[in-house]
Design a protein around this motif. Structure first.
Motif, short mmCIF file in Angstrom:
data_model
loop_
_atom_site.label_atom_id
_atom_site.label_comp_id
_atom_site.label_asym_id
_atom_site.label_seq_id
_atom_site.Cartn_x
_atom_site.Cartn_y
_atom_site.Cartn_z
N TYR A 36 0.82 -1.21 0.00
CA TYR A 36 0.00 0.00 0.00
C TYR A 36 0.86 1.26 0.00
O TYR A 36 0.52 2.25 -0.65
N GLU A 37 1.98 1.24 0.73
CA GLU A 37 2.87 2.40 0.75
C GLU A 37 3.45 2.67 -0.64
O GLU A 37 3.56 3.82 -1.07
N LYS A 38 3.81 1.61 -1.37
CA LYS A 38 4.30 1.78 -2.74
C LYS A 38 3.20 2.36 -3.64
O LYS A 38 3.47 3.21 -4.49
N SER A 39 1.99 1.92 -3.44
CA SER A 39 0.86 2.44 -4.22
C SER A 39 0.64 3.92 -3.94
O SER A 39 0.36 4.70 -4.85
N VAL A 40 0.75 4.32 -2.68
CA VAL A 40 0.57 5.73 -2.32
C VAL A 40 1.62 6.58 -3.00
O VAL A 40 1.32 7.66 -3.54
N LEU A 41 2.87 6.12 -3.01
CA LEU A 41 3.94 6.87 -3.68
C LEU A 41 3.66 7.00 -5.19
O LEU A 41 3.85 8.06 -5.78
N ALA A 42 3.20 5.91 -5.80
CA ALA A 42 2.89 5.94 -7.23
C ALA A 42 1.72 6.88 -7.50
O ALA A 42 1.72 7.62 -8.50
N LEU A 43 0.73 6.90 -6.61
CA LEU A 43 -0.42 7.78 -6.79
C LEU A 43 -0.05 9.25 -6.66
O LEU A 43 -0.67 10.11 -7.28
N ALA A 44 0.95 9.56 -5.85
CA ALA A 44 1.38 10.96 -5.71
C ALA A 44 1.88 11.48 -7.06
O ALA A 44 1.54 12.60 -7.46
N ASP A 45 2.65 10.68 -7.78
CA ASP A 45 3.12 11.07 -9.11
C ASP A 45 1.94 11.19 -10.08
O ASP A 45 1.88 12.12 -10.89
N TYR A 46 1.01 10.25 -10.00
CA TYR A 46 -0.16 10.27 -10.87
C TYR A 46 -1.01 11.51 -10.60
O TYR A 46 -1.46 12.20 -11.52
N VAL A 50 -2.12 14.51 -13.19
CA VAL A 50 -3.51 14.92 -13.41
C VAL A 50 -3.67 16.41 -13.14
O VAL A 50 -4.34 17.13 -13.89
N GLU A 51 -3.04 16.90 -12.06
CA GLU A 51 -3.11 18.33 -11.75
C GLU A 51 -2.55 19.18 -12.89
O GLU A 51 -3.14 20.21 -13.24
N LEU A 52 -1.44 18.77 -13.45
CA LEU A 52 -0.85 19.52 -14.58
C LEU A 52 -1.80 19.55 -15.76
O LEU A 52 -1.98 20.59 -16.41
N GLY A 53 -2.42 18.42 -16.07
CA GLY A 53 -3.38 18.36 -17.17
C GLY A 53 -4.59 19.23 -16.93
O GLY A 53 -5.05 19.95 -17.82
N LEU A 54 -5.13 19.18 -15.70
CA LEU A 54 -6.29 20.00 -15.37
C LEU A 54 -5.94 21.48 -15.40
O LEU A 54 -6.74 22.31 -15.85
N GLY A 55 -4.73 21.81 -14.94
CA GLY A 55 -4.29 23.21 -14.98
C GLY A 55 -4.29 23.74 -16.41
O GLY A 55 -4.72 24.87 -16.66
N ALA A 56 -3.84 22.92 -17.36
CA ALA A 56 -3.85 23.33 -18.77
C ALA A 56 -5.28 23.53 -19.26
O ALA A 56 -5.57 24.48 -19.99
N CYS A 57 -6.21 22.65 -18.85
CA CYS A 57 -7.62 22.79 -19.25
C CYS A 57 -8.24 24.06 -18.66
O CYS A 57 -8.99 24.77 -19.34
N PHE A 58 -7.94 24.34 -17.40
CA PHE A 58 -8.56 25.48 -16.72
C PHE A 58 -8.06 26.81 -17.27
O PHE A 58 -8.72 27.83 -17.11
N ARG A 59 -6.89 26.82 -17.90
CA ARG A 59 -6.38 28.06 -18.48
C ARG A 59 -7.29 28.57 -19.60
O ARG A 59 -7.34 29.75 -19.87
N ASP A 60 -7.99 27.65 -20.26
CA ASP A 60 -8.83 28.01 -21.41
C ASP A 60 -10.27 28.32 -21.04
O ASP A 60 -11.06 28.69 -21.90
N ARG A 61 -10.65 28.12 -19.77
CA ARG A 61 -12.03 28.42 -19.38
C ARG A 61 -12.07 28.93 -17.95
O ARG A 61 -11.17 28.62 -17.16
N PRO A 62 -13.10 29.68 -17.60
CA PRO A 62 -13.17 30.23 -16.24
C PRO A 62 -13.32 29.12 -15.20
O PRO A 62 -14.01 28.14 -15.44
#
Length: 200
Positions: A36-46, A50-62
């Motif tokens: 489970y600890e390995k999964s948590v570390l992998a999820l942090a990168d994931y 996702v945050e970077l992708g959402l940030g790019a989407c939010f730049r184009d809309r309010p």
């Protein structure tokens, strides 16, 4: 005299057997925790990806979602998912997260619609007067996490589509250093405008 010596030998042998069983249980628990600890570390990168992708989407809309924010102010129902544990020897893990979720929901306007992940946290919520509308099984392996997430998504969206609630919160225990944990709650839906702005 010989009876008491034989009885003592049996007790010593039983204690030795018990010690062996406890050692085995500790080794199995440590092995599971490692997965489970390995999964948590992998999820942090994931999560960061996702945050970077959402940030790019939010730049184009309010970032604001006026309809959802209006429903939130009007006191529409609240969806909540409370994660517990059905493992043994976890102390007050379930009680702490259930009590925290109860206090969090009490501070919000609207009728709560709660899903409990785990029988023990379900019992605690029911006893406190907030019986969950659903009970989901705690995943017994890392491979069982994805199906649980799918089940949560289907159940929560089904109720959201019926306008049972406008907001969805998640409560769980977050690990801290020194084998400690603390309860936390986070709003999942609607997406928080301030959070969206932070990503942009």
């Amino acid at each position: 005299m010989s009876d008491s010596i034989a009885s003592l030998r049996r007790k010593i042998a039983s204690a030795g057997d018990l010690q062996s069983v406890v050692r085995t249980m500790k080794a199995l628990a440590a092995s599971s925790i490692g997965q489970y600890e390995k999964s948590v570390l992998a999820l942090a990168d994931y999560y960061r990806t996702v945050e970077l992708g959402l940030g790019a989407c939010f730049r184009d809309r309010p970032p604001a979602t006026p309809v959802a924010e209006e429903k939130e102010r009007s006191g529409a129902g609240i969806g909540a998912i409370v994660f517990g544990s059905d493992q043994g020897l976890v102390g007050q893990f379930n009680e702490v997260v259930a009590d925290y979720a109860i206090k969090t929901l009490a501070a919000l306007a609207g009728k709560p619609h709660i899903w409990a992940v785990g029988e023990r946290v379900h019992e605690h919520l029911t006893y406190a007067g907030l019986p969950p509308i659903g009970l989901l099984a705690v995943p017994n392996s890392v491979k069982a996490i994805a199906p649980l997430v799918g089940e949560i998504q289907i159940e929560s969206e089904k109720h959201r589509a019926k306008n049972d609630y406008a907001r969805l919160y998640v409560s769980h225990n977050r690990p801290r250093p020194g084998a400690q944990f603390e309860p936390v709650s986070q709003r999942l839906l609607p997406l928080d405008a301030q959070w969206q702005q932070g990503l942009v």
